[in-house]
Design a protein around this motif. Structure first.
Motif, PDB file in Angstrom:
ATOM      1  N   GLY A  82       4.382  10.415  -7.003  1.00 51.16           N
ATOM      2  CA  GLY A  82       5.653  10.765  -7.645  1.00 51.16           C
ATOM      3  C   GLY A  82       6.829  10.725  -6.700  1.00 51.16           C
ATOM      4  N   ASP A  83       6.569  10.404  -5.424  1.00 52.94           N
ATOM      5  CA  ASP A  83       7.660  10.402  -4.444  1.00 52.94           C
ATOM      6  C   ASP A  83       8.602   9.216  -4.626  1.00 52.94           C
ATOM      7  OD1 ASP A  83       6.878  12.757  -3.167  1.00 52.94           O
ATOM      8  OD2 ASP A  83       5.445  11.707  -1.885  1.00 52.94           O
ATOM      9  N   LEU A  84       8.095   8.105  -5.186  1.00 54.91           N
ATOM     10  CA  LEU A  84       8.974   6.961  -5.415  1.00 54.91           C
ATOM     11  C   LEU A  84      10.040   7.321  -6.444  1.00 54.91           C
ATOM     12  CD1 LEU A  84       9.517   4.031  -4.652  1.00 54.91           C
ATOM     13  CD2 LEU A  84       8.030   3.323  -6.529  1.00 54.91           C
ATOM     14  N   ASP A  85       9.656   8.037  -7.495  1.00 55.62           N
ATOM     15  CA  ASP A  85      10.631   8.506  -8.481  1.00 55.62           C
ATOM     16  C   ASP A  85      11.663   9.417  -7.836  1.00 55.62           C
ATOM     17  OD1 ASP A  85       9.479   7.120 -10.496  1.00 55.62           O
ATOM     18  OD2 ASP A  85       8.529   8.836 -11.478  1.00 55.62           O
ATOM     19  N   ALA A  86      11.185  10.302  -6.944  1.00 54.95           N
ATOM     20  CA  ALA A  86      12.106  11.226  -6.278  1.00 54.95           C
ATOM     21  C   ALA A  86      13.112  10.469  -5.418  1.00 54.95           C
ATOM     22  CB  ALA A  86      11.318  12.220  -5.429  1.00 54.95           C
ATOM     23  N   LEU A  87      12.646   9.440  -4.713  1.00 51.49           N
ATOM     24  CA  LEU A  87      13.546   8.659  -3.869  1.00 51.49           C
ATOM     25  C   LEU A  87      14.597   7.939  -4.702  1.00 51.49           C
ATOM     26  CD1 LEU A  87      10.937   7.132  -1.402  1.00 51.49           C
ATOM     27  CD2 LEU A  87      12.692   8.800  -0.819  1.00 51.49           C
ATOM     28  N   LEU A  88      14.192   7.463  -5.884  1.00 53.06           N
ATOM     29  CA  LEU A  88      15.125   6.737  -6.740  1.00 53.06           C
ATOM     30  C   LEU A  88      16.181   7.647  -7.351  1.00 53.06           C
ATOM     31  CD1 LEU A  88      12.673   4.355  -8.641  1.00 53.06           C
ATOM     32  CD2 LEU A  88      14.457   3.666  -7.045  1.00 53.06           C
ATOM     33  N   SER A  89      15.793   8.874  -7.654  1.00 52.81           N
ATOM     34  CA  SER A  89      16.654   9.719  -8.481  1.00 52.81           C
ATOM     35  C   SER A  89      17.324  10.867  -7.743  1.00 52.81           C
ATOM     36  CB  SER A  89      15.844  10.304  -9.646  1.00 52.81           C
ATOM     37  OG  SER A  89      14.762  11.079  -9.161  1.00 52.81           O
ATOM     38  N   GLU A 149       0.831  -1.212   0.000  1.00 53.38           N
ATOM     39  CA  GLU A 149       0.000   0.000   0.000  1.00 53.38           C
ATOM     40  C   GLU A 149       0.864   1.261   0.000  1.00 53.38           C
ATOM     41  OE1 GLU A 149      -2.281  -3.385   1.649  1.00 53.38           O
ATOM     42  OE2 GLU A 149      -0.284  -2.543   1.999  1.00 53.38           O
ATOM     43  N   TRP A 150       1.988   1.217   0.701  1.00 52.96           N
ATOM     44  CA  TRP A 150       2.879   2.378   0.739  1.00 52.96           C
ATOM     45  C   TRP A 150       3.620   2.543  -0.582  1.00 52.96           C
ATOM     46  CZ3 TRP A 150       3.732   6.685   3.323  1.00 52.96           C
ATOM     47  CH2 TRP A 150       3.142   6.836   4.580  1.00 52.96           C
ATOM     48  N   MET A 151       4.009   1.437  -1.209  1.00 52.70           N
ATOM     49  CA  MET A 151       4.685   1.528  -2.496  1.00 52.70           C
ATOM     50  C   MET A 151       3.772   2.168  -3.541  1.00 52.70           C
ATOM     51  SD  MET A 151       6.642  -2.163  -2.615  1.00 52.70           S
ATOM     52  CE  MET A 151       7.451  -1.823  -4.165  1.00 52.70           C
ATOM     53  N   ARG A 152       2.513   1.730  -3.572  1.00 51.78           N
ATOM     54  CA  ARG A 152       1.567   2.290  -4.535  1.00 51.78           C
ATOM     55  C   ARG A 152       1.283   3.763  -4.241  1.00 51.78           C
ATOM     56  NH1 ARG A 152       0.746   0.561  -9.219  1.00 51.78           N
ATOM     57  NH2 ARG A 152      -1.497   0.859  -9.281  1.00 51.78           N
ATOM     58  N   TYR A 153       1.211   4.093  -2.958  1.00 47.46           N
ATOM     59  CA  TYR A 153       0.959   5.486  -2.582  1.00 47.46           C
ATOM     60  C   TYR A 153       2.106   6.384  -3.042  1.00 47.46           C
ATOM     61  CZ  TYR A 153       0.535   9.638   0.342  1.00 47.46           C
ATOM     62  OH  TYR A 153       0.471  10.950   0.770  1.00 47.46           O
ATOM     63  N   LEU A 154       3.335   5.973  -2.750  1.00 43.84           N
ATOM     64  CA  LEU A 154       4.498   6.774  -3.139  1.00 43.84           C
ATOM     65  C   LEU A 154       4.645   6.848  -4.656  1.00 43.84           C
ATOM     66  CD1 LEU A 154       7.078   5.518  -0.483  1.00 43.84           C
ATOM     67  CD2 LEU A 154       5.900   7.726  -0.523  1.00 43.84           C
ATOM     68  N   GLN A 155       4.250   5.791  -5.326  1.00 48.46           N
ATOM     69  CA  GLN A 155       4.284   5.816  -6.785  1.00 48.46           C
ATOM     70  C   GLN A 155       3.254   6.805  -7.332  1.00 48.46           C
ATOM     71  OE1 GLN A 155       2.739   2.426  -9.192  1.00 48.46           O
ATOM     72  NE2 GLN A 155       4.877   2.158  -9.788  1.00 48.46           N
ATOM     73  N   SER A 156       2.063   6.820  -6.750  1.00 45.70           N
ATOM     74  CA  SER A 156       0.998   7.707  -7.244  1.00 45.70           C
ATOM     75  C   SER A 156       1.313   9.179  -7.008  1.00 45.70           C
ATOM     76  CB  SER A 156      -0.333   7.348  -6.573  1.00 45.70           C
ATOM     77  OG  SER A 156      -0.302   7.643  -5.180  1.00 45.70           O
TER      78      SER A 156
END
Length: 584
Positions: free
Chosen positions: A251-258, A242-249
């Motif tokens: 845009g924060d997952l992209d920010a964490l990666l890059s 649920e947290w992975m999908r939330y961060l993906q929605s």
């Protein structure tokens, strides 16, 4: 004699990429002149955790910190204040970065070491780490005044691992931005459980530390209540879906990666979450881990964002030590995954270890750079991380690997996963990769297979689809599924079957090939490229770097020399089949 560890590392790459075999492999390692050695060198460098950002030390300062169990000095160490620029692996066909320290594995003769030293001096390197000399060697690659010519020279201590030397040098190269020992006194480097407890005390809330794959490394002790999200992460040993999908929605997952040093503040996330903050820990652009702090029974400090950024700096050397300790385990996992792709019989236990079981079926996603270039050393690690993380956000098992110039990700999917959902996920993945890698991609999506032992077949099909995209859409990002490329796959199989059966050579093409050999021309390649681009003169001319008029002239010459008539559909199809692998 070639260093066994270095041979193993290069060979794992070379065999997987299909570029070297037999004596060619041994010769390439010994003289370090084959192109595969350079690519394998990048692969090795990408597989290691990077040194942290910060002020670089001089060669003299590095020499003072080097462990005597790893290398021993055999020259006068320069007293220059100039910082060392990098730690790299020597390759005879690659430019030396001025100010770098070069590792020269596999060179045991006096002549090979002397050549490496001359190249290092010419490139203004700061230092060199040599291997031991062959027992029968006489003389020394350097002597007298050369010992004081400004180049630091060490020798590898027998039994010391080249991989460990590389990581050790890269670690001592940088001056830490924070005094880790002072910030977390009494905690040994890499003791992740005590690190988590120490950071929790600094941040004023319970902490979770995750690795690049978002798997939980450690978490702080906490007696009070937090929320279901923390419980799910700890019990599942990874970031909750649920947290992975939330961060993906968001845009924060992209920010964490890059992005390095980005701090994300989530007031109320999924799973009835209380406020929590998270930040990514990077080293020279590579993700090393994620640090979370949650609000417990008391509010977090008002300056928790600043404290979290500082905690990430404290955590970095501990993560480096943790990853170094797990390096052999990571090697084994990559070797196991490579064996799956190379067609070895797959055990259920191995699929469980790789996170690919249980599953109703498997889908292979394969990607290449659209410009035809291989993934660089740092790109290889990043594209694998992005692929694995992105697809895991869909609750699919995912295992990624780069072999040769192709990045593969094997997805373990349920029987409810539709083709449309997979395609939409791949489209999102491509956007994320383009944003993080700065390059367009060609991507092939295989059909779903019920048994992972069918992987070699769909991998071969994916390679065909990528080759087709390379011919049709040079430098333009494209996605092709197995169903969309069904005609391409059928034609490729027909051509391979004809060649495998020893089909009679087509006399007209033989005339054209003879003309090319005699005149040192490339009319066959021009014809193949024209056919691969479906008769599109503009597209084929661009691929061949020709003007359209020049290509039309070549096509007329092809007809005059060989008698081939592209107006005849049967002859067109025959030439297309026979020349499918000859297009530029």
């Amino acid at each position: 004699m070639v260093d066994r560890e270095y041979v193993w590392l290069i060979r794992r790459y070379a065999v997987g990429s299909g570029l070297l075999a037999g004596w060619t492999f041994t010769r390439a390692i010994t003289i370090q002149c084959d192109p595969c050695v350079q690519e394998a060198r990048e692969w090795l460098m990408a597989g290691l955790p990077k040194a942290g950002a910060g002020q670089r030390r001089s060669v003299g300062q590095v020499a003072e910190l080097i462990q005597p169990s790893a290398v021993s000095a055999v020259s006068v160490i320069p007293t220059t204040d100039e910082p060392v620029t990098a730690v790299d692996i020597f390759a005879s066909d690659t430019a030396v970065a001025p100010g770098s320290i070069l590792l020269v594995p596999g060179a045991h003769s006096v002549s090979a070491q002397r050549a490496a030293l001359e190249t290092a001096r010419a490139g203004k390197a700061a230092g060199v780490v040599l291997d031991g000399l062959e027992p029968a060697s006489s003389g020394d690659p350097f002597s007298g005044p050369e010992r004081q010519d400004g180049l630091a020279v060490w020798r590898r201590v027998p039994g010391a691992s080249w991989t460990a030397i590389l990581e050790h040098l890269r670690t001592v190269l940088f001056v830490a931005e924070v005094d880790v020992a002072a910030e977390l006194p009494g905690i040994a480097l890499g003791d992740m459980q005590r690190v988590a407890d120490g950071l929790a005390a600094l941040l004023g809330g319970p902490v979770i530390i995750e690795d690049q794959q978002l798997e939980v490394i450690s978490y702080s002790s906490y007696q009070g209540q937090v929320d279901r999200g923390r419980d799910a992460a700890i019990l599942g040993r990874r970031m909750p879906y649920e947290w992975m999908r939330y961060l993906q929605s968001t845009g924060d997952l992209d920010a964490l990666l890059s992005q390095d040093a980005v701090v994300i503040d989530v007031p109320n996330g999924p799973l009835d979450a209380r406020r929590r903050l998270l930040t990514s820990v990077h080293s020279e652009g590579e993700l090393m881990g994620i640090l979370w702090v949650a609000e417990g029974e008391s509010p977090l400090p008002h300056d928790v964002s600043e404290l979290l950024a500082r905690a990430a700096q404290i955590l970095l050397p501990h993560l480096r030590e943790y990853h170094l300790a797990r390096l052999s385990q990571t090697r084994q996992r990559n070797q196991d995954l490579r064996s799956v792709f190379e067609g070895e019989t797959v055990r259920t236990e191995l699929l469980l270890e790789l996170g690919l079981a249980p599953a109703a079926g498997y889908v292979l996603v394969a990607a290449r750079r659209a410009d035809g270039e291989p993934f660089g050393g740092r790109e290889r690690a990043r594209v694998m991380d992005i692929m694995s993380l992105y697809f895991q956000a869909y609750r699919w098992g995912a295992a990624a690997i780069v072999i040769g110039g192709t990045a593969y990700c094997l997805l373990a999917v349920s029987d409810r996963t539709s083709d449309e959902v997979i395609q939409a996920a791949v489209q999102g993945l491509v956007k994320t990769c383009v944003k993080n890698l700065g390059t367009e991609l060609h991507v092939a999506i295989s059909e779903a297979i019920p048994d992972v032992n069918e992987l070699p077949r769909v991998r071969s099909d994916a390679e065909r689809l990528l080759a087709s995209l390379g011919r049709q859409a040079y430098q333009v990002g494209r996605i092709m599924t197995a169903s969309q490329g069904a005609v391409t796959l059928a034609l490729d199989r027909a051509a391979e079957a004809a060649l495998a059966a020893g089909a009679t050579p087509y006399q007209k093409l033989a005339l054209l090939e003879a003309y090319d050999r005699k005149r040192d021309s490339d009319l066959v390649e021009s014809l193949a490229t024209f056919l691969a681009h479906r008769g599109n003169v503009s597209a084929a001319a661009d691929r061949l770097h020709l003007h359209k008029t020049s290509l039309r002239y070549r096509l007329r010459r092809i007809a005059e020399i060989s008698g081939i008539s592209l107006e005849d559909p049967n002859e067109y199809l025959l030439c297309l089949l026979l020349l499918r692998d000859r297009a530029k």
